[in-house]
Motif scaffolding. Structure first.
Motif, PDB file in Angstrom:
ATOM      1  N   ASN A 199       0.818  -1.217   0.000  1.00 51.82           N
ATOM      2  CA  ASN A 199       0.000   0.000   0.000  1.00 51.82           C
ATOM      3  C   ASN A 199       0.850   1.264   0.000  1.00 51.82           C
ATOM      4  N   LEU A 200       1.956   1.219   0.726  1.00 53.66           N
ATOM      5  CA  LEU A 200       2.740   2.452   0.891  1.00 53.66           C
ATOM      6  C   LEU A 200       3.731   2.678  -0.238  1.00 53.66           C
ATOM      7  N   ASP A 201       4.186   1.580  -0.872  1.00 50.11           N
ATOM      8  CA  ASP A 201       5.164   1.709  -1.959  1.00 50.11           C
ATOM      9  C   ASP A 201       4.670   2.683  -3.027  1.00 50.11           C
ATOM     10  N   VAL A 202       3.365   2.625  -3.291  1.00 52.30           N
ATOM     11  CA  VAL A 202       2.780   3.460  -4.351  1.00 52.30           C
ATOM     12  C   VAL A 202       3.011   4.940  -4.040  1.00 52.30           C
ATOM     13  N   PHE A 203       3.005   5.261  -2.739  1.00 54.09           N
ATOM     14  CA  PHE A 203       3.217   6.662  -2.356  1.00 54.09           C
ATOM     15  C   PHE A 203       4.701   6.981  -2.206  1.00 54.09           C
ATOM     16  N   VAL A 204       5.423   6.071  -1.555  1.00 55.13           N
ATOM     17  CA  VAL A 204       6.849   6.341  -1.289  1.00 55.13           C
ATOM     18  C   VAL A 204       7.636   6.383  -2.601  1.00 55.13           C
ATOM     19  N   ASN A 205       7.331   5.443  -3.511  1.00 52.34           N
ATOM     20  CA  ASN A 205       8.079   5.384  -4.783  1.00 52.34           C
ATOM     21  C   ASN A 205       7.206   5.817  -5.961  1.00 52.34           C
ATOM     22  N   ARG A 206       6.399   6.806  -5.693  1.00 55.40           N
ATOM     23  CA  ARG A 206       5.470   7.275  -6.730  1.00 55.40           C
ATOM     24  C   ARG A 206       6.219   7.678  -7.997  1.00 55.40           C
ATOM     25  N   HIS A 207       7.391   8.295  -7.827  1.00 56.63           N
ATOM     26  CA  HIS A 207       8.159   8.766  -8.993  1.00 56.63           C
ATOM     27  C   HIS A 207       8.593   7.602  -9.884  1.00 56.63           C
ATOM     28  N   LEU A 208       8.677   6.383  -9.318  1.00 53.47           N
ATOM     29  CA  LEU A 208       9.095   5.220 -10.115  1.00 53.47           C
ATOM     30  C   LEU A 208       7.899   4.438 -10.651  1.00 53.47           C
ATOM     31  N   LEU A 209       6.826   4.443  -9.896  1.00 52.03           N
ATOM     32  CA  LEU A 209       5.726   3.518 -10.205  1.00 52.03           C
ATOM     33  C   LEU A 209       4.555   4.150 -10.952  1.00 52.03           C
ATOM     34  N   ALA A 210       4.424   5.463 -10.898  1.00 53.73           N
ATOM     35  CA  ALA A 210       3.237   6.086 -11.513  1.00 53.73           C
ATOM     36  C   ALA A 210       3.634   6.953 -12.711  1.00 53.73           C
ATOM     37  N   VAL A 211       2.798   6.920 -13.731  1.00 55.34           N
ATOM     38  CA  VAL A 211       3.016   7.759 -14.933  1.00 55.34           C
ATOM     39  C   VAL A 211       1.665   8.366 -15.322  1.00 55.34           C
ATOM     40  N   PRO A 212       1.695   9.408 -16.145  1.00 60.60           N
ATOM     41  CA  PRO A 212       0.421   9.903 -16.677  1.00 60.60           C
ATOM     42  C   PRO A 212      -0.223   8.785 -17.503  1.00 60.60           C
ATOM     43  N   ALA A 213      -1.551   8.758 -17.566  1.00 66.05           N
ATOM     44  CA  ALA A 213      -2.245   7.655 -18.246  1.00 66.05           C
ATOM     45  C   ALA A 213      -1.641   7.410 -19.625  1.00 66.05           C
ATOM     46  N   CYS A 214      -1.304   6.129 -19.866  1.00 66.62           N
ATOM     47  CA  CYS A 214      -0.644   5.767 -21.131  1.00 66.62           C
ATOM     48  C   CYS A 214      -1.498   4.698 -21.823  1.00 66.62           C
ATOM     49  N   ASN A 215      -2.121   5.092 -22.948  1.00 65.50           N
ATOM     50  CA  ASN A 215      -2.996   4.145 -23.646  1.00 65.50           C
ATOM     51  C   ASN A 215      -2.372   3.577 -24.908  1.00 65.50           C
ATOM     52  N   ALA A 216      -1.208   4.109 -25.320  1.00 64.53           N
ATOM     53  CA  ALA A 216      -0.549   3.583 -26.525  1.00 64.53           C
ATOM     54  C   ALA A 216       0.917   3.334 -26.206  1.00 64.53           C
ATOM     55  N   PRO A 217       1.204   2.268 -25.402  1.00 62.94           N
ATOM     56  CA  PRO A 217       2.598   2.023 -25.010  1.00 62.94           C
ATOM     57  C   PRO A 217       3.467   1.614 -26.189  1.00 62.94           C
ATOM     58  N   ARG A 218       4.734   1.894 -26.079  1.00 67.54           N
ATOM     59  CA  ARG A 218       5.676   1.494 -27.124  1.00 67.54           C
ATOM     60  C   ARG A 218       5.886  -0.021 -27.044  1.00 67.54           C
ATOM     61  N   PRO A 219       6.387  -0.630 -28.105  1.00 71.38           N
ATOM     62  CA  PRO A 219       6.612  -2.085 -28.079  1.00 71.38           C
ATOM     63  C   PRO A 219       7.563  -2.460 -26.938  1.00 71.38           C
ATOM     64  N   LEU A 220       7.305  -3.632 -26.332  1.00 69.67           N
ATOM     65  CA  LEU A 220       8.106  -4.059 -25.178  1.00 69.67           C
ATOM     66  C   LEU A 220       9.585  -4.187 -25.532  1.00 69.67           C
ATOM     67  N   ASP A 221       9.871  -4.680 -26.760  1.00 68.27           N
ATOM     68  CA  ASP A 221      11.276  -4.906 -27.134  1.00 68.27           C
ATOM     69  C   ASP A 221      12.054  -3.594 -27.116  1.00 68.27           C
ATOM     70  N   ARG A 222      11.402  -2.526 -27.583  1.00 69.17           N
ATOM     71  CA  ARG A 222      12.059  -1.217 -27.617  1.00 69.17           C
ATOM     72  C   ARG A 222      12.306  -0.733 -26.178  1.00 69.17           C
ATOM     73  N   LEU A 223      11.301  -0.949 -25.318  1.00 61.97           N
ATOM     74  CA  LEU A 223      11.426  -0.481 -23.927  1.00 61.97           C
ATOM     75  C   LEU A 223      12.515  -1.263 -23.187  1.00 61.97           C
ATOM     76  N   VAL A 224      12.583  -2.579 -23.449  1.00 60.83           N
ATOM     77  CA  VAL A 224      13.609  -3.395 -22.788  1.00 60.83           C
ATOM     78  C   VAL A 224      14.993  -2.969 -23.248  1.00 60.83           C
ATOM     79  N   ARG A 225      15.129  -2.670 -24.570  1.00 62.40           N
ATOM     80  CA  ARG A 225      16.437  -2.212 -25.074  1.00 62.40           C
ATOM     81  C   ARG A 225      16.862  -0.920 -24.367  1.00 62.40           C
TER      82      ARG A 225
END
Ligand code: FES
Length: 686
Positions: free
Chosen positions: A39-65
């Motif tokens: 429950n608390l991680d979401v607040f403590v590490n908000r900068h790592l875990l939360a982003v503005p709503a993303c409905n068109a993510p980039r391909p996983l392979d590109r993100l992993v690279r």
């Protein structure tokens, strides 16, 4: 429960707690943090875990690279995807480091190891990773973690057995915190009540930790459910000699299509020689956060090799194991269960502290050191018929411990013979103690030795002064009444009050002037006009009733003298409604006690539960001393108050003259040197 068994159990409980207290507290404090981590991680590490709503993510392979570029020394292990469009994407490396990205912009949000940061450190400590491999096996070595867990179970079960009330009447007190108690009895009540209310949950947490950490307990679940506990190994399928694996994005789309309703998933890259891609999936509506399904895909052609759905394809043993894991981690039951777990584990540091504190206080509770001095008797002077004064100074001429008006000292004129005498010199004297002693016709040895054995020049054992008869300096007016040798503390008080300019009157009663000490000193004093002598032989006996009737009711009364004389003054004051708190008294000797009706009784030590028998012909002080529990004493006859001890339960038979009627009526303290019990048991705050 037999006393011997109880004492052994108490010993085991105490020493398990003392030896493993720190380890248990470490498990508890770190566990408390981890219960709330999801429950608390979401607040403590908000900068790592939360982003503005993303409905068109980039391909996983590109993100992993991109993640691999950001963490070039890492070996890519898996990508963790959350269905929530406002959640970041986590790329996990073999060393448990995560690179967090915005799935729409590919922005690197941060790099963090699972065991770094506040919660990560808690996790690292909780798993005892500082001692190496977190997986421990009985076939290897018995580890500290296992020993701690086993002893924790013993502590909880043993503690409950020790807590178990022995009579119906004790149940109410045993289940409620006794905040009125003082000292170690109150701490022990806290220990028992916190232990009682957290015991079941702590037992649950401890027992569910065992299969998580130790293979034999997992085997036990497998045996009980007759099904495997370990996750089924990925199907064997070697990578083909030619061809390239499908892109991660394509594998992910296949997983979405074949399982559906995915809330969270972890897509693993195939091992070096394998063609199998594993996808760990948590579906929406899963019963708990560990209720995961597993999909195995051929990473080269996308075929499904095996799909183990949690609901339908998971062996019972594995399900039980995952449910225990969820119970242990607070991943079932929502926030209510998490808060209960949190309270239970936070109770452990309270238990460790309160248990150790009670033990330490008991262990190091000693009778106060005999604060005695060896003083020289420099003057012995006849003051009146059968009365002599004794002046003591330090043999080296040093200053003596200070005292206040009303104080007394213990004097030991002969080995083993100690008596209390009030100081009658000015408290401003820093170099001497002066007492006056009446040689009693029925002396039990004390006054006789003082008069006949001691002579000027002798070195005598004398205690530092103590005061059970202090002046109330806030009094608007004081009435000092002395009978015979009772003038000793009263004279000191009169001089102190006169020096302070206080409003007071002194009434000094005697049979004859020849038997009265300090008449000249009083006549020569500043307060001579406020002192009135009452001499029976001269027909000027004190009219107690008339005196008290003429005195304002807010006067503080100070009375010292023979017991009959004091009782008469106190009774007259009580009859006029004088508040007990304004009546101060100092007896020289206890009233005779008829021991023919004395019976045996038990005393229980509240801090340990130890019960001790006090036989009819011995005092509680003697019975306690036999068991190594030393109560400081001085007069041993209920006069000085040195031994006063708090009583938590039971009915007291007061045989002392030290406690006031009001104090006796409260039934919460007694003088174990002479007082006894009316009830079969007294529970003492020791
Ligand atoms: S020792 Fe003096 S009252 Fe008990």
């Amino acid at each position: 429960m037999k006393l011997q068994f109880r004492e052994s159990l108490s010993w085991l409980h105490t020493w398990s707690g003392l030896v493993l207290g720190l380890a248990i507290a470490l498990f508890a404090i770190t566990g408390a943090g981890l219960v709330l981590r999801p429950n608390l991680d979401v607040f403590v590490n908000r900068h790592l875990l939360a982003v503005p709503a993303c409905n068109a993510p980039r391909p996983l392979d590109r993100l992993v690279r991109d993640a691999e570029r950001a963490y070039p020394n890492g070996e890519f292990r898996a990508v963790e995807i959350t269905a929530d469009p406002t959640a970041s994407l986590a790329v996990r490396f073999a060393d448990d480091t995560y690179v967090y990205l915005n799935p729409c912009s590919a922005e690197i949000l941060g790099i963090k190891n699972h065991y770094a940061g506040f919660f990560g450190t808690l996790d690292w400590l909780h798993r005892f990773r500082f001692i190496g491999n977190p997986e421990h096996d009985l076939s290897g070595k018995i580890t500290g973690g296992l020993i701690t867990a086993v002893f924790l179970v013993l502590l909880i079960v043993g503690g409950l057995l020790l807590w178990w009330p022995r009579t119906r009447g004790e149940w109410k007190n045993a289940a409620a915190f006794q905040w009125r108690r003082r000292g170690s009895a109150r701490t022990l009540s806290l220990h028992k009540v916190v232990g009682l209310y957290s015991a079941l949950l702590l037992l649950l947490i401890t027992l569910t930790a065992l299969p998580l950490s130790f293979q034999p307990f997992r085997d036990l679940i497998g045996w009980a459910t007759n099904s495997p506990v370990a996750s089924a190994p990925p199907p064997g399928l070697s990578r083909p000699a030619h061809g390239k694996p499908l892109p991660l994005q394509e594998l992910w789309q296949l997983a979405e299509a074949r399982v559906g309703d995915i809330a969270w998933a972890s897509l693993y890259r195939p091992a070096a020689t394998s063609a199998v891609a594993e996808v760990e999936i948590l579906q929406r509506g899963a019963p708990h956060a560990n209720a995961k399904s597993f999909l195995y895909l051929n990473a080269y052609n996308g075929e499904t090799i095996r799909l183990s759905r949690y609901a339908t394809g998971m062996p019972a043993g594995r399900k039980v194991y995952l449910y225990l894991l969820a119970l242990h981690s607070g991943l079932v039951g929502g926030l209510g269960y998490q808060l209960l777990l949190l309270l239970a584990v936070l109770g452990i540091p309270v238990q460790v502290y309160s248990g150790a504190s009670v033990w330490l206080r008991r262990k190091f509770r000693k009778a106060p050191p005999a604060a005695t001095l060896r003083l020289r008797l420099v003057r012995k002077m006849k003051e009146a018929e059968s009365i002599a004064s004794f002046e003591f100074t330090h043999p080296d001429g040093r200053s003596l411990p200070p005292f206040s008006a009303g104080s007394h000292i213990d004097v030991t004129p002969l080995p083993g013979l100690t008596r209390q005498y009030s100081l009658c010199n000015d408290p401003n004297d820093t170099h001497r103690y002066v007492i006056a002693v009446l040689r009693c016709a029925d002396s039990r040895g004390g006054s006789q030795a003082m008069h006949e054995v001691l002579k000027a020049g002798d070195l005598v054992e004398v205690s530092v002064p103590r005061n059970h008869f202090p002046l109330a300096h806030s009094a608007a007016r004081s009435l000092l009444i002395a009978g015979g040798i009772g003038i000793t503390p009263i004279l000191c008080m009169a001089e102190r009050l006169a020096n302070g300019g206080a409003d007071f009157r002194l009434h000094y009663c005697m049979r004859s002037r020849g038997q009265a000490a300090f008449l000249e000193r009083i006549a020569a004093s500043d307060f001579a006009r406020r002192a009135q002598l009452h001499v029976s032989d001269e027909g000027t006996r004190l009219d107690i009733d008339a005196l008290l009737d003429s005195e304002p009711r807010d006067s503080h009364l100070y009375i010292c003298g023979p017991a009959g004389f004091m009782d008469a003054v106190i009774a007259a004051a009580a009859a006029r409604g004088w508040p007990e708190t304004l009546i101060h008294r100092e007896y020289f000797a206890a009233a005779a006690h008829d021991s023919a009706r004395d019976t045996a009784f038990d005393v229980r030590i509240a801090s340990t539960g130890q019960t001790i028998r006090v036989e009819r012909d011995e005092t509680a002080v003697v019975a306690l001393a036999r068991q190594g529990i030393l109560i400081p004493t001085s007069c041993s006859e209920g006069v000085c108050g040195t031994c006063v001890t708090r009583v938590i339960e039971g009915e007291i038979e007061h045989n002392d003259v030290f406690l006031t009627g009001e104090e006796r009526a409260r039934n919460d303290q007694f003088t174990p040197c002479c007082s006894r019990a009316r009830s079969p048991l007294l529970v003492l705050d020791l």
